[in-house]
Design a protein around this motif. Structure first.
Motif, mmCIF file in Angstrom:
data_model
loop_
_atom_site.group_PDB
_atom_site.id
_atom_site.type_symbol
_atom_site.label_atom_id
_atom_site.label_comp_id
_atom_site.label_asym_id
_atom_site.label_seq_id
_atom_site.Cartn_x
_atom_site.Cartn_y
_atom_site.Cartn_z
ATOM 1 N N SER A 1 0.788 -1.234 0.000
ATOM 2 C CA SER A 1 0.000 0.000 0.000
ATOM 3 C C SER A 1 0.822 1.288 0.000
ATOM 4 C CB SER A 1 -0.953 -0.014 1.196
ATOM 5 O OG SER A 1 -0.204 -0.196 2.378
ATOM 6 N N ASP A 2 2.085 1.244 0.457
ATOM 7 C CA ASP A 2 2.875 2.477 0.415
ATOM 8 C C ASP A 2 3.473 2.732 -0.975
ATOM 9 O OD1 ASP A 2 4.434 0.202 1.116
ATOM 10 O OD2 ASP A 2 6.108 1.467 1.728
ATOM 11 N N HIS A 3 3.390 1.765 -1.860
ATOM 12 C CA HIS A 3 3.906 1.929 -3.226
ATOM 13 C C HIS A 3 2.777 2.026 -4.246
ATOM 14 C CE1 HIS A 3 8.222 1.143 -2.310
ATOM 15 N NE2 HIS A 3 7.654 0.676 -1.217
ATOM 16 N N ALA A 4 1.667 1.371 -3.964
ATOM 17 C CA ALA A 4 0.536 1.348 -4.885
ATOM 18 C C ALA A 4 -0.618 2.105 -4.240
ATOM 19 C CB ALA A 4 0.129 -0.087 -5.165
ATOM 20 N N GLY B 1 12.316 -0.144 -6.197
ATOM 21 C CA GLY B 1 11.145 -0.437 -5.361
ATOM 22 C C GLY B 1 11.671 -1.079 -4.091
ATOM 23 N N ASP B 2 10.980 -2.102 -3.576
ATOM 24 C CA ASP B 2 11.502 -2.887 -2.454
ATOM 25 C C ASP B 2 12.101 -4.164 -3.046
ATOM 26 O OD1 ASP B 2 10.440 -1.021 -0.713
ATOM 27 O OD2 ASP B 2 8.641 -2.203 -0.277
ATOM 28 N N TYR B 3 13.140 -4.677 -2.426
ATOM 29 C CA TYR B 3 13.738 -5.911 -2.954
ATOM 30 C C TYR B 3 14.435 -6.717 -1.872
ATOM 31 C CZ TYR B 3 18.195 -3.275 -2.992
ATOM 32 O OH TYR B 3 19.304 -2.532 -2.644
ATOM 33 N N ASP C 1 11.045 -9.534 3.870
ATOM 34 C CA ASP C 1 10.993 -9.516 2.415
ATOM 35 C C ASP C 1 11.867 -8.397 1.853
ATOM 36 O OD1 ASP C 1 9.399 -11.721 2.111
ATOM 37 O OD2 ASP C 1 7.544 -10.589 2.319
ATOM 38 N N HIS C 2 12.648 -7.778 2.755
ATOM 39 C CA HIS C 2 13.596 -6.740 2.321
ATOM 40 C C HIS C 2 15.024 -7.278 2.432
ATOM 41 C CE1 HIS C 2 10.750 -3.287 2.289
ATOM 42 N NE2 HIS C 2 10.090 -4.061 3.133
ATOM 43 N N ALA C 3 15.916 -6.674 1.679
ATOM 44 C CA ALA C 3 17.321 -7.069 1.735
ATOM 45 C C ALA C 3 17.912 -6.692 3.093
ATOM 46 C CB ALA C 3 18.096 -6.353 0.631
ATOM 47 N N THR D 1 16.025 5.889 -0.925
ATOM 48 C CA THR D 1 14.670 6.421 -0.739
ATOM 49 C C THR D 1 14.019 6.201 0.618
ATOM 50 O OG1 THR D 1 13.743 4.392 -1.660
ATOM 51 C CG2 THR D 1 14.063 6.243 -3.187
ATOM 52 N N HIS D 2 14.210 5.036 1.248
ATOM 53 C CA HIS D 2 13.548 4.847 2.537
ATOM 54 C C HIS D 2 14.304 3.901 3.445
ATOM 55 C CE1 HIS D 2 11.683 1.904 -0.155
ATOM 56 N NE2 HIS D 2 10.922 1.368 0.758
ATOM 57 N N GLY D 3 14.035 3.998 4.732
ATOM 58 C CA GLY D 3 14.779 3.218 5.713
ATOM 59 C C GLY D 3 15.874 4.087 6.319
ATOM 60 N N LEU E 1 7.578 8.925 0.642
ATOM 61 C CA LEU E 1 6.594 8.495 1.629
ATOM 62 C C LEU E 1 6.529 6.969 1.742
ATOM 63 C CD1 LEU E 1 3.553 10.929 1.288
ATOM 64 C CD2 LEU E 1 5.528 11.067 2.779
ATOM 65 N N TYR E 2 7.581 6.272 1.280
ATOM 66 C CA TYR E 2 7.587 4.817 1.420
ATOM 67 C C TYR E 2 7.874 4.467 2.864
ATOM 68 C CZ TYR E 2 8.200 5.526 -3.562
ATOM 69 O OH TYR E 2 8.073 5.971 -4.841
ATOM 70 N N GLU E 3 7.269 3.377 3.316
ATOM 71 C CA GLU E 3 7.341 3.065 4.740
ATOM 72 C C GLU E 3 8.206 1.865 5.103
ATOM 73 O OE1 GLU E 3 3.267 2.609 5.696
ATOM 74 O OE2 GLU E 3 2.820 4.691 5.208
ATOM 75 N N GLY E 4 8.692 1.166 4.107
ATOM 76 C CA GLY E 4 9.482 -0.020 4.402
ATOM 77 C C GLY E 4 8.665 -1.022 5.174
ATOM 78 N N GLU E 5 9.304 -1.731 6.073
ATOM 79 C CA GLU E 5 8.596 -2.796 6.772
ATOM 80 C C GLU E 5 7.829 -2.279 7.985
ATOM 81 O OE1 GLU E 5 10.293 -6.925 6.032
ATOM 82 O OE2 GLU E 5 10.410 -6.792 8.186
HETATM 83 ZN ZN LIG Z 1 8.529 -0.075 0.543
#
Ligand SMILES: [Zn+2]
Ligand SMILES: [Zn+2]
Length: 340
Positions: free
Chosen positions: A38-41, A111-113, A279-281, A301-303, A325-329
């Motif tokens: 939801s923070d990306h889409a 994006g997130d990876y 689900d993040h590196a 971008t985030h974290g 405004l990405y929120e990560g985990e």
């Molecule tokens: Zn994210």
């Protein structure tokens, strides 16, 4: 002077040559969406472009009637001379890095990876580029993930232990990605696996998109007590603090998240057990990913944006943090589950 294929605007990441945004947080005419978290889409774009595996979840979350086109991995789409392609990000099913090529320049938005192959999402693939735009959700050396197999063994053992004590196992995980990763990998011979409604709906949307998922059913409203104490129930984080959980007593709760790597987080989060599964590196993964791109210029971008970009500068790269405004985990622990 370098051609800028991405500008950081108030609405989000913007490619001026193609006149399209990537994961914008304000309503814009055209958006590429890296994945359906939801923070990306977000809601309100006149046009969406995503990987086909994101389609049903995006429609389910944003509305069946959104204007959406899909682009498979590695296929090229040209908009105003900008060649656009999507590459596996290994974060969740359908998650994509966006590669933009124009006038000899190549920029990649990750994006997130994550780098570990979770055997659910298509595995991460490094894309050589001049400029790499990365997340850094877990961009500190303390974050080092064990291989997922050993984490699933821990979850299996916890589940069995709860069974012996006559308690239902309730495991909280983000309903898109993490939940399915758990469903696919825990040992189904231990007992029945049931899903909270939010997890069941997202799983169904992924199945409609052709993702072969292990069948686990939605938790029925009426269920035999002897059956329930043997079961593992996968629920979104918000469910742990909702009245929904009360009828499942006696139970033991667990949270599967990268944040569980830090002592103390677990205590703050009102769960009996924490499993370090992200689900993040991790730190190593972020560094490997940056290196594999060969990029000289990195935007974070985030974290832990400040410390990670400082670290990259010390290694001789041109690195800069940007506000998004990405929120990560974080979103994972506080997920409000609009789809309950
Ligand atoms: Zn994210
Ligand atoms: Zn995400």
């Amino acid at each position: 002077m370098q051609t800028h294929l991405i500008e950081f605007r108030e609405e989000g990441l913007y490619c001026p040559q193609a006149d399209i945004y990537i994961d914008p947080w304000k309503p814009v005419p055209k958006a590429i969406v890296t994945h359906a978290h939801s923070d990306h889409a977000r809601w309100g774009m006149q046009y969406y472009l995503s990987h086909p595996l994101s389609e049903q979840v995006l429609r389910y979350r944003l509305g069946q009637d959104i204007h959406l086109e899909t682009l498979p991995y590695h296929k090229k789409l040209t908009i105003h001379g900008v060649s656009i392609s999507l590459h596996p990000a290994g974060h969740i099913p359908g998650s994509s890095q966006v590669c933009l090529s124009y006038g000899g320049e190549r920029w990649v938005v990750s994006g997130d990876y994550k780098l570990e192959d979770d055997h659910l999402s298509t595995a991460f693939e490094p894309v050589p580029c001049h400029v790499f735009i990365t997340e850094s959700t877990f961009g500190m050396p303390v974050y080092r993930w064990k291989d997922q197999h050993s984490v699933f063994e821990e979850i299996n053992a916890w589940w069995q232990q709860n069974q012996q004590m006559g308690k239902t196992s309730i495991l909280s995980a983000y309903s898109l990605g993490k939940a399915q990763r758990i469903i696919q990998h825990v040992d189904p011979s231990i007992g029945p696996i049931y899903l909270h409604g939010a997890v069941a709906n997202v799983s169904e949307a992924l199945r409609q998109n052709g993702l072969p998922l292990f069948q686990a059913s939605k938790l029925p409203s009426k269920i035999d007590k002897t059956e329930i104490v043997k079961s593992l129930i996968i629920a979104p984080p918000s469910a742990l603090n909702s009245p929904w959980i009360q009828k499942l007593r006696p139970y033991s709760t667990g949270i599967a998240s990268g944040w569980m790597a830090i002592r103390g987080t677990k205590r703050r989060k009102s769960a009996d057990r924490g499993f370090v599964l992200s689900d993040h590196a991790d730190w190593e993964g972020l560094n490997q990913a940056v290196e594999a791109t060969g990029a000289q210029k990195i935007y974070v971008t985030h974290g832990y944006t400040a410390s990670f970009s400082r670290w990259l500068r010390e290694k001789g790269l041109e690195a800069q943090e940007v506000d998004t405004l990405y929120e990560g985990e974080l979103a994972e622990i506080s997920e409000s589950a609009p789809d309950n």
